[in-house]
Design an enzyme around this catalytic site. Sequence first.
Site, PDB file in Angstrom:
ATOM      1  N   GLU A   1      -1.922   0.067  -8.897  1.00 10.00           N
ATOM      2  CA  GLU A   1      -0.631  -0.517  -9.264  1.00 10.00           C
ATOM      3  C   GLU A   1      -0.738  -1.591 -10.356  1.00 10.00           C
ATOM      4  OE1 GLU A   1       1.443  -0.187  -4.878  1.00 10.00           O
ATOM      5  OE2 GLU A   1       0.196  -1.945  -5.223  1.00 10.00           O
TER       6      GLU A   1
ATOM      7  N   HIS B   1      -3.304  -6.878  -9.915  1.00 10.25           N
ATOM      8  CA  HIS B   1      -3.247  -7.536  -8.597  1.00 10.25           C
ATOM      9  C   HIS B   1      -4.078  -8.833  -8.594  1.00 10.25           C
ATOM     10  CE1 HIS B   1      -1.222  -5.023  -5.469  1.00 10.25           C
ATOM     11  NE2 HIS B   1      -1.396  -4.046  -6.336  1.00 10.25           N
TER      12      HIS B   1
ATOM     13  N   ASP C   1      -6.941 -10.129  -3.733  1.00 13.95           N
ATOM     14  CA  ASP C   1      -5.672  -9.544  -4.160  1.00 13.95           C
ATOM     15  C   ASP C   1      -4.922 -10.662  -4.841  1.00 13.95           C
ATOM     16  OD1 ASP C   1      -3.130  -7.973  -4.241  1.00 13.95           O
ATOM     17  OD2 ASP C   1      -4.280  -6.639  -2.956  1.00 13.95           O
TER      18      ASP C   1
HETATM   19  C1  TNX Z   1       0.115  -0.522  -1.709  1.00 11.02           C
HETATM   20  S1  TNX Z   1      -2.203   1.271  -1.518  1.00 11.02           S
HETATM   21  C2  TNX Z   1      -0.997  -1.295  -2.014  1.00 11.02           C
HETATM   22  C3  TNX Z   1      -1.177  -2.590  -1.353  1.00 11.02           C
HETATM   23  C4  TNX Z   1      -0.059  -2.881  -0.376  1.00 11.02           C
HETATM   24  C5  TNX Z   1       0.282  -1.614   0.369  1.00 11.02           C
HETATM   25  C6  TNX Z   1       1.291  -1.752   1.462  1.00 11.02           C
HETATM   26  C7  TNX Z   1      -2.742   0.234  -2.529  1.00 11.02           C
HETATM   27  C8  TNX Z   1      -3.982   0.555  -3.171  1.00 11.02           C
HETATM   28  N1  TNX Z   1      -2.030  -0.879  -2.804  1.00 11.02           N
HETATM   29  O1  TNX Z   1      -1.290  -3.598  -2.315  1.00 11.02           O
HETATM   30  O2  TNX Z   1      -0.489  -3.869   0.477  1.00 11.02           O
HETATM   31  O3  TNX Z   1       0.795  -0.680  -0.553  1.00 11.02           O
HETATM   32  O4  TNX Z   1       1.330  -0.560   2.241  1.00 11.02           O
END
Ligand code: TNX
Length: 762
Positions: free
Chosen positions: A331, A271, A194
Amino acid sequence: MKPLITTAACFLLALTVAGQAPIHIIPEPYRVEHRSGQPFVFENNTVIVLSDSAALPAARRLAELPGAGFPIKWRQKGGEVGKAIFIELGPEKDYLGDEGYTFQVRPQAISIQAFRPAGLFYAVETARQLFPDKKGGLAGAAIPSFDIEDHPRFAWRGLHLDVSRHFMPVEFIKKYIDYLAFHKLNTFHWHLIDGIGWRMEVKSHPELTDWGAWRVVKEGRMPWQDFEVWKPGEERPRYGGFYTQEEIKEVVAYARDRYITVVPEIELPGHSEVVFQCYPGLLCQDSLGKPLPNIGVYCADNPDSYRLLEDVLDEVLELFPSGYIHIGGDEVSKSNWARCARCQRLMAERQYAGLDDIQSHFVNHFDNYLRARGRRLIGWHEILEGELSPEASIMYWGGADGAAAHLRRGHPTVLTPGSHLYFDHYQNLSPHEPKAWGGYSPLKEVYEYEPAPADLEETYRANILGVQANVWTEYMPDAQKVEYMVFPRIAALSEVAWAKGEKNWPRFREKLGGLLPRYDAMGIHYARSAFRPQATFELDRSTKQLIARLETELEAEILYTLDGSEPPSPSASPYTGPIRLGQSATIKAVAFKDGQPLTEPETFEAMLHKARGAKVELHCTPYGRYQASGGYTLVDANFGGDKWGNGQWLGILNENFEAVLELDTLTAIRQVGFSCIEETGAGIYFPAGVEVAVSEDGRNFRTLKTWQNRRPLPIERTPDIHTQTITLEFEPTACRYLRVKAAYQPVEGQGVFIFVDEVVVE
Ligand code: TNX
């Protein structure tokens, strides 16, 4: 397939054979049939008998169960055996599928059969829960006679672990894999990469771990918020770690022996901040060749981006034999692509309509790459943006209510709904719970999650590969905290993933009560959150009394007091039913088992204020999911608590709050409390000001008092949650109508919420 018996019928059967203790297995087997007659009693000369070397690993595991170190023997034709546990594979057992088994107990023998070795493995996991946990040896212990037939509902039964936000040592990863096996889960999603840390040794690019696995720790910051890599020679302390390829092989082999597939996740195209801290030259560049800010996204038209990731994937494919490779894809911050000269050229050349197409361009490249090597790509559901390759699979993490729409997109999908299966969310509303990410997913909600949306057409149901819970570790710095967040919710997950019958919460509750001592024996730091008493208040609108109910999710005796003392004090009483309150009171309650308190006592304020049950007219519109019970929320004598998402708070977005309360009669008042909650990181702010006005006719209002928020601006955005009752005092005044206004605090470039609950009138 053999004829089906529903779980409900099995339960009835379980009850009908008199005098036998019910069989408690989590996850619930497909079919359990009790038989009358004698139990099987272990003796000192009990043996494990095999007829096929493929059953040897299962036999060995069985012999390793506490107290079950029986000798393993080959079956001999005509030979007499005494008390025996037979373990066999049989071609006629094909109806059980690859993971199913039968487990039969008779007075003289236990017989375990399966079609494949994985089935025998799960039978042994059943035995692990069935055999008494007797370290001194099982001799003398009795197992009632019964038949079990068992096979799973879903092929993908997953648990995820984020080791990027916080590194977790190999020994713990192995324990974690044992935990999966215990609960008949078969997929370990290892979130290795990440933005904050790279955790896998890559021989062709050693910088990724020489630098990317370590952070500089900064005062007052969480290590995962700190986006600065540590480099050798640096004097400041380093934080992090990584897995060598040897360790990864060890983990994969350890998992394989437990029929668990390790699915690695290599995040792309977003990420990935850490990658660009190692290789700043890979960042997108503007038309003058100046690097754009590191927002964690790869340049989609730099051949070096693809080369690096292909090199990484080549090594991933060597280490991980899994059919699926997870490429992240959640994201993605795409703004660099709009300013990057290369990405813009790519867009023009391919006539892409938008940035989503750049994302799918990037993702589809790796879909082809993996398919050409006999593997399949899976990614978070955002990879559906743009034109995703039809071959790709999806991991859906939105709310359960959005799952049907995603399944209709036609891709094989693993359901990991953020509404139910995010184990970084709170499991109880108590203020004693340790800090979690947010959200609220108590044990019962996890248990009751139904993966197949009721309104989903039959043709799309086949797209459900299975289910998985995600464990994001922002607030889990070590193994102990991970165990706290995962246990006992993992038991509920296993029921969702494996069990086929109807849900039966009371039965699960009872079974779990029996499983916790096993968790204790295994040294697991499970949460006792499900034993925390929670209070609900209901206003009896005719008597204006408050009815308080206390409840724990898991069965336990509750002791409570009304005099402010902490139970078990001399004034504590056992809770036997609803408590009727005619005046304000502080309730303190704690659950007990075997004379021991299970958690800290909880405190609940029952506030019978003067406006309780008043008629309310709202002059603002609560937003979306934050409607609670509308205007009545303000006067229901039920306090919202410290989780704004729990359905007890009214959320007003980009609008001033205004409500008029109509009291039953002309009433003397001297104080109004305005309860609100704040989490600036989530866009929820305390108001900028509050005003209280009164009226006798509901038309002409007279302002009594105002309050102003004197906090200096701008207000920092943080994930901290605060509650406050803003109290406005004034000379005693008779009133019939009370108007409360609260102005929101505008913040540039974002939406702003006010969250309000009780208006406490004294
Ligand atoms: C969203 S759900 C994220 C993570 C975070 C998390 C915290 C997802 C695929 N990505 O990067 O850690 O929310 O709940």
